[in-house]
Design an enzyme around this catalytic site. Structure first.
Site, short mmCIF file in Angstrom:
data_model
loop_
_atom_site.label_atom_id
_atom_site.label_comp_id
_atom_site.label_asym_id
_atom_site.label_seq_id
_atom_site.Cartn_x
_atom_site.Cartn_y
_atom_site.Cartn_z
N SER A 128 0.77 -1.30 0.22
CA SER A 128 0.52 -0.26 0.17
C SER A 128 0.92 1.37 0.57
O SER A 128 2.52 1.13 0.29
CB SER A 128 -1.30 0.13 0.81
OG SER A 128 -1.99 1.17 1.27
N LYS A 182 -4.55 -6.91 2.25
CA LYS A 182 -4.20 -5.52 1.16
C LYS A 182 -6.36 -4.82 0.76
O LYS A 182 -6.55 -4.31 0.97
CB LYS A 182 -3.99 -6.60 0.28
CG LYS A 182 -3.47 -4.77 -0.90
CD LYS A 182 -2.95 -3.79 -0.13
CE LYS A 182 -3.09 -2.23 -0.88
NZ LYS A 182 -3.31 -2.60 -2.58
N HIS A 185 -8.28 -3.47 3.33
CA HIS A 185 -7.34 -2.09 3.80
C HIS A 185 -8.07 -1.34 2.88
O HIS A 185 -8.16 -0.45 3.38
CB HIS A 185 -5.67 -2.14 3.81
CG HIS A 185 -5.53 -1.04 3.62
ND1 HIS A 185 -4.86 -0.12 2.08
CD2 HIS A 185 -4.67 0.26 4.46
CE1 HIS A 185 -4.22 0.85 2.41
NE2 HIS A 185 -4.19 1.22 3.42
N ASN A 186 -7.82 -1.85 1.68
CA ASN A 186 -8.52 -0.50 0.62
C ASN A 186 -10.30 -0.62 0.60
O ASN A 186 -11.10 0.57 0.73
CB ASN A 186 -8.55 -1.05 -0.33
CG ASN A 186 -6.83 -1.24 -1.35
OD1 ASN A 186 -6.58 -1.06 -0.45
ND2 ASN A 186 -6.67 -1.14 -2.62
N GLU A 189 -10.64 1.83 3.17
CA GLU A 189 -9.99 3.27 2.75
C GLU A 189 -11.34 3.78 2.86
O GLU A 189 -11.93 5.09 2.09
CB GLU A 189 -9.20 2.76 1.57
CG GLU A 189 -8.76 3.91 0.61
CD GLU A 189 -7.39 3.42 -0.43
OE1 GLU A 189 -6.55 2.73 0.21
OE2 GLU A 189 -7.41 3.78 -1.70
N ARG A 444 -40.51 -16.36 7.79
CA ARG A 444 -39.85 -17.22 7.39
C ARG A 444 -40.41 -18.76 7.51
O ARG A 444 -41.04 -19.69 6.84
CB ARG A 444 -38.39 -17.87 7.80
CG ARG A 444 -37.55 -16.98 7.29
CD ARG A 444 -36.25 -16.23 7.70
NE ARG A 444 -35.18 -18.01 7.19
CZ ARG A 444 -34.76 -18.56 7.01
NH1 ARG A 444 -35.80 -18.88 8.49
NH2 ARG A 444 -34.26 -18.92 6.50
#
Ligand code: NDP
Length: 475
Positions: A128, A182, A185-186, A189, A444
């Site tokens: 990153s 990662k 992480h994005n 972000e 249900r």
């Protein structure tokens, strides 16, 4: 002379990673599909360290010391498979292929399994921090085997960002763990950016502040608990004036947010894992809504009516800071919960506190606040949610009245704040002693005989709804 590490794929990310290794005294083998990039790197930056440029894959592999460490930094997807297919036959048992691109973790799992069968280590690695991070120190999230980390880790730690001398790089876990983390992480972000954008919108539309004023407000917030790279650059963007028109930069940009897909991947994975990452999902959908030009112009043409005017009360600026902080806590709590769920699902044994630690520098979501996340997981690695940690519990308790006022203001003023509102709904969902899910179970059972559990007895029950409605049978 042999190289300790090689990089193939020398566009902006690969070039800067290669330079970073060279600047740290490592000899770096260079390769790129089209040779001109390799040549340009050596011509422009050859004096930064020792580079061994190679025109062919064979020469590149021959210039590496064993076990060979080959970083692949090409476009994610098929190009990565092409490059793996090109290099794998040239490598020997124990060599390492490191994919540092933004691969989907499922691709990484598939590639790792295939290469393991050939005796090669495949290390899917999250990187990153964009191009600046790659050059000056990124946050690095390597997956792959523990054994590969022994040979590779010290090199990666060397070029990673540092906080108090500690590297922002740690072995995340086996196979796809690095790329998974990662990806989340994005996703986080995306959520963080959406929340900041909502704060701006409220201050502008409900508070009547100019972009320049809001830049000042954000600069002030950056000194406090919200201190982070994203808040800092937001202030810079808001300060910017377009030289052609003299208007605020933010007013001359088309209001349609684009995306490359890691946010969407995060939400898709969360749906599979059954983890409610509503903050990330709202952020992805908000970008999609902004980009839906046809629907937006149809709405504009029809003149969808807004609310009747009502005054904005209270200290909006202070309230928005509280709402932003509380919503941010929820978004991060959700993202970390997704990492924990995936870790359990795939046996990755990820230490969530270590993720917070390596995100403190060299990446886009770097923030003061990550110290508190690290501390929370240091105290209890199996924390069910960050929201029950003392620090975050107190922070949200202190923020919640303001947070609620902000959501009310947004609704009353007709200003979309899906991030703030859904984070609050999530928080209230967690707090609730009883959820209306009980009623859904009833529905249900009514239409599909799906059965339900009782609060007072063991077993699964079905009610014969059409008849007397009282008879219960154990399924
Ligand atoms: P690009 O994603 O633009 O990819 C360009 C590179 O891929 C070039 O070296 C190109 O070679 C090579 N390439 C493309 N197709 C093939 C192929 N079929 N065979 C061999 N090589 C191929 O480069 P970036 O530097 O922007 O990104 C690299 C990776 O890093 C991507 O996976 C990206 O998602 C990820 N990433 C990017 C960040 C960023 O800020 N840009 C941040 C973090 C990660 P050629 O020169 O011959 O065309």
């Amino acid at each position: 002379q042999k190289a300790q590490i090689g990089v193939t794929g020398l566009a902006v990310m690969g070039r800067n990673l290669a330079r970073n290794f060279a600047r740290h005294g490592h000899t770096v083998a260079l390769h790129n599909r089209s040779y001109h990039r390799t040549k340009e790197l050596v011509e422009n930056f050859g004096d930064e360290g020792t580079f061994l440029p190679a025109e062919t894959a064979e020469d590149f592999v021959a210039s590496l010391e064993k076990p060979r460490r080959v970083i692949i930094m090409v476009k994610a997807g098929k190009p990565t498979d092409d490059v793996i297919d090109e290099f794998a036959p040239l490598l020997e048992e124990g060599d390492m292929l490191i994919d540092a691109g933004n691969a989907h973790f499922a691709d990484t799992r598939r590639r790792e399994a295939a290469l393991k069968a050939k005796g090669l280590h495949f290390v899917g690695t999250g990187v990153s921090g964009g191009e600046e991070g790659a050059l000056h120190g990124p946050s690095i999230m390597p997956g792959g085997s523990k054994e590969s980390y022994k040979a590779l880790g010290p090199l990666l730690e060397d070029i990673s960002a540092k906080v108090d001398g500690e590297p922002c790089c740690v072995h995340v876990g086996p196979d796809g763990a690095g790329h998974f983390v990662k990806m989340v992480h994005n996703g986080i972000e995306y959520a963080d950016m959406q929340l900041i954008a909502e704060a701006y919108d409220l201050l502008r539309q409900a508070g009547g502040h100019s972009p320049a004023d809001i830049a000042e407000i954000f600069t002030g917030w950056n000194e406090g608990r919200l201190g982070s790279y994203l808040i800092e650059i937001t202030a810079e963007v808001l300060k910017q004036v377009d030289p052609d028109s003299g208007k605020p930069f933010v007013d001359i940009v088309v209001d349609q947010a684009e995306q490359k897909g890691t946010g969407r991947w995060t939400v898709q994975s969360a749906l599979d894992l059954g983890v409610p990452v509503s903050g990330i999902a709202e952020a992805v959908f908000a970008r999609a809504l902004s980009g839906g030009a046809d629907v937006r112009s149809a709405a504009a043409k029809a003149g969808l009516p807004g609310p009747t005017a009502s005054p904005v009360g209270g200290d909006l600026q202070a309230d928005v800071e509280q709402a932003l902080f509380a919503s941010k806590i929820v978004a991060y709590a959700q993202g970390f919960q997704q990492i924990q769920a995936a870790s359990a699902e795939y046996d990755w044994e990820i230490d969530p506190g270590a993720m917070a630690k390596i995100w403190r520098a060299g990446c886009i979501i770097r923030a003061k606040f990550l110290d508190f996340i690290k501390q929370a997981y240091d105290k209890d690695q199996n924390l069910a949610t960050l929201l029950v940690d003392d620090y975050f519990l107190d922070a949200v308790a202190g923020a919640q009245d303001a947070w609620r006022r902000v959501v009310v203001t947004a609704a009353e003023q007709g200003i979309p704040a899906p991030g703030f509102a859904s984070a609050l709904a999530y928080y209230d969902g967690l707090r609730a002693k009883r959820l209306p899910a009980a009623l859904i179970q009833g529905q249900r059972d009514f239409f599909g005989a799906h059965t339900y559990h009782r609060t007072d007895k063991e077993g699964a029950f079905h009610t014969l709804w059409a008849a007397d409605g009282r008879k219960e049978i154990s399924a």
